[in-house]
Scaffold this motif. Structure first.
Motif, PDB file in Angstrom:
ATOM      1  N   UNK A  20      37.167  37.321  37.402  1.00 41.24           N
ATOM      2  CA  UNK A  20      35.831  37.291  36.795  1.00 41.24           C
ATOM      3  C   UNK A  20      35.833  37.976  35.427  1.00 41.24           C
ATOM      4  N   UNK A  21      36.602  39.044  35.288  1.00 41.75           N
ATOM      5  CA  UNK A  21      36.711  39.739  33.999  1.00 41.75           C
ATOM      6  C   UNK A  21      37.260  38.790  32.935  1.00 41.75           C
ATOM      7  N   UNK A  22      38.320  38.066  33.282  1.00 39.93           N
ATOM      8  CA  UNK A  22      38.914  37.123  32.333  1.00 39.93           C
ATOM      9  C   UNK A  22      37.928  36.016  31.976  1.00 39.93           C
ATOM     10  N   UNK A  23      37.266  35.469  32.987  1.00 45.43           N
ATOM     11  CA  UNK A  23      36.322  34.382  32.743  1.00 45.43           C
ATOM     12  C   UNK A  23      35.182  34.819  31.833  1.00 45.43           C
ATOM     13  N   UNK A  24      34.636  36.005  32.101  1.00 43.63           N
ATOM     14  CA  UNK A  24      33.512  36.496  31.294  1.00 43.63           C
ATOM     15  C   UNK A  24      33.926  36.790  29.855  1.00 43.63           C
ATOM     16  N   UNK A  25      35.228  36.952  29.647  1.00 45.25           N
ATOM     17  CA  UNK A  25      35.739  37.176  28.299  1.00 45.25           C
ATOM     18  C   UNK A  25      36.347  35.902  27.703  1.00 45.25           C
ATOM     19  N   UNK A  26      35.934  34.766  28.277  1.00 42.10           N
ATOM     20  CA  UNK A  26      36.328  33.440  27.774  1.00 42.10           C
ATOM     21  C   UNK A  26      37.834  33.209  27.767  1.00 42.10           C
ATOM     22  N   UNK A  27      38.495  33.741  28.784  1.00 40.30           N
ATOM     23  CA  UNK A  27      39.924  33.508  28.976  1.00 40.30           C
ATOM     24  C   UNK A  27      40.112  32.736  30.282  1.00 40.30           C
ATOM     25  N   UNK A  28      40.809  31.620  30.198  1.00 37.56           N
ATOM     26  CA  UNK A  28      41.033  30.774  31.374  1.00 37.56           C
ATOM     27  C   UNK A  28      42.294  31.241  32.099  1.00 37.56           C
ATOM     28  N   UNK A  29      42.176  31.718  33.345  1.00 35.21           N
ATOM     29  CA  UNK A  29      43.374  32.083  34.105  1.00 35.21           C
ATOM     30  C   UNK A  29      44.143  30.824  34.531  1.00 35.21           C
ATOM     31  N   UNK A  30      45.435  30.831  34.298  1.00 36.96           N
ATOM     32  CA  UNK A  30      46.311  29.740  34.743  1.00 36.96           C
ATOM     33  C   UNK A  30      47.317  30.347  35.708  1.00 36.96           C
ATOM     34  N   UNK A  31      47.127  30.067  36.974  1.00 34.88           N
ATOM     35  CA  UNK A  31      47.916  30.732  38.020  1.00 34.88           C
ATOM     36  C   UNK A  31      48.948  29.793  38.622  1.00 34.88           C
ATOM     37  N   UNK A  32      50.183  30.273  38.706  1.00 35.17           N
ATOM     38  CA  UNK A  32      51.221  29.514  39.395  1.00 35.17           C
ATOM     39  C   UNK A  32      51.278  29.949  40.853  1.00 35.17           C
ATOM     40  N   UNK A  33      52.127  29.286  41.623  1.00 35.80           N
ATOM     41  CA  UNK A  33      52.152  29.521  43.071  1.00 35.80           C
ATOM     42  C   UNK A  33      53.186  30.566  43.485  1.00 35.80           C
ATOM     43  N   UNK A  34      53.335  31.600  42.667  1.00 37.77           N
ATOM     44  CA  UNK A  34      54.184  32.746  43.009  1.00 37.77           C
ATOM     45  C   UNK A  34      53.281  33.957  43.206  1.00 37.77           C
ATOM     46  N   UNK A  35      53.423  34.631  44.340  1.00 39.63           N
ATOM     47  CA  UNK A  35      52.629  35.821  44.651  1.00 39.63           C
ATOM     48  C   UNK A  35      53.563  37.021  44.800  1.00 39.63           C
ATOM     49  N   UNK A  36      53.000  38.180  45.160  1.00 45.09           N
ATOM     50  CA  UNK A  36      53.845  39.353  45.413  1.00 45.09           C
ATOM     51  C   UNK A  36      53.312  40.099  46.633  1.00 45.09           C
TER      52      UNK A  36
END
Length: 260
Positions: free
Chosen positions: A134-150
């Motif tokens: 939500x922080x990224x979205x509200x700052x007009x940054x589009x999250x691009x997430x790959x399918x690697x987690x930790x």
């Protein structure tokens, strides 16, 4: 706050023109948006070039140590950064992430029951860092997430991209004031009645029909976990779920809509 969660996969990632068209359509979506991608076919190609042949069971990848290194390199590196660069060319300010970045998605090693999938991570509703997204979205940054987690103890894990998309959608839908739509995009117009006929897609699938299709083996392999995740999302607060071509992200008719 309306949020679109879009997952792209299949030939959309391998084919340069498909990928350009997909990302162009994604950028035209109104409102906040998050992009999730897999890349299994690309990982397969790279793996085979290295003499390592992928193993799949029920549409899910077996991930040994060598395979984990290949999928991390492919998903979090080659594919993720190419997608981010293309989005920037469409004036969409994007940030490429894997689950370890910003503690975005924390997973746990899948328990061995009948099958040992190896270094595969499963997630739950507490796995997703909704504050960061939500922080990224509200700052007009589009999250691009790959399918690697930790897993929080220094280890990366391979996690199904459809599952990640569904859980991100559900986690954000549980936040006050968030309306979430989930879109699964691939190279077909929707879920096909006949795999040899690209026009034979279902306009709508309800949960009862989905169970019947599984029993009759009308759907198999990777479509099963995709639909399982889709219906789970609908059952947990996501307002709309669709499957189809990215060209029709803004069109409710030319794709498969899911309903309970």
């Amino acid at each position: 706050m309306k949020i679109h969660i879009v997952k792209i996969g299949g030939h959309l990632i391998n084919d340069r023109k498909y990928l350009h068209d997909s990302l162009n359509a994604f950028c035209k979506l109104q409102g906040y948006k998050v992009l999730i991608h897999g890349g299994g076919r690309k990982a397969d190609l790279i793996s085979k070039k290295m003499g390592i042949y992928p193993k799949m069971i029920q549409g899910r990848r077996m991930t040994d140590k060598e395979t984990l290194d290949i999928v991390v390199m492919t998903y979090a590196g080659i594919i993720n950064k190419n997608i981010v660069a293309l989005l920037q060319s469409y004036h969409c300010n994007a940030l490429g992430l894997c689950g370890a970045d910003g503690n975005c998605i924390k997973s746990y090693l899948r328990k061995i029951k009948n099958i040992d999938y190896g270094y595969v991570g499963d997630i739950n509703l507490k796995s997703v860092n909704t504050y960061l997204i939500k922080f990224l979205l509200k700052n007009n940054i589009i999250p691009v997430l790959c399918s690697i987690t930790h897993n929080g103890t220094g280890h990366l894990l391979n996690t199904n991209a459809d599952t990640i998309a569904a859980y991100i959608a559900m986690s954000l839908a549980s936040e006050k004031g968030c309306e979430v739509e989930l879109h699964f995009c691939f190279e077909k117009k929707g879920v096909l009645r006949n795999v040899k006929d690209s026009e034979s897609y279902f306009r709508e699938i309800n949960f009862h029909l989905f169970k019947k299709m599984k029993q009759n083996h009308t759907i198999t392999n990777g479509m099963i976990p995709k639909l399982e995740n889709a219906f789970f999302a609908l059952q947990n607060g996501v307002s709309k779920v669709s499957i189809g071509l990215p060209n029709y992200l803004n069109d409710v008719k030319n794709k498969t809509m899911l309903c309970l």
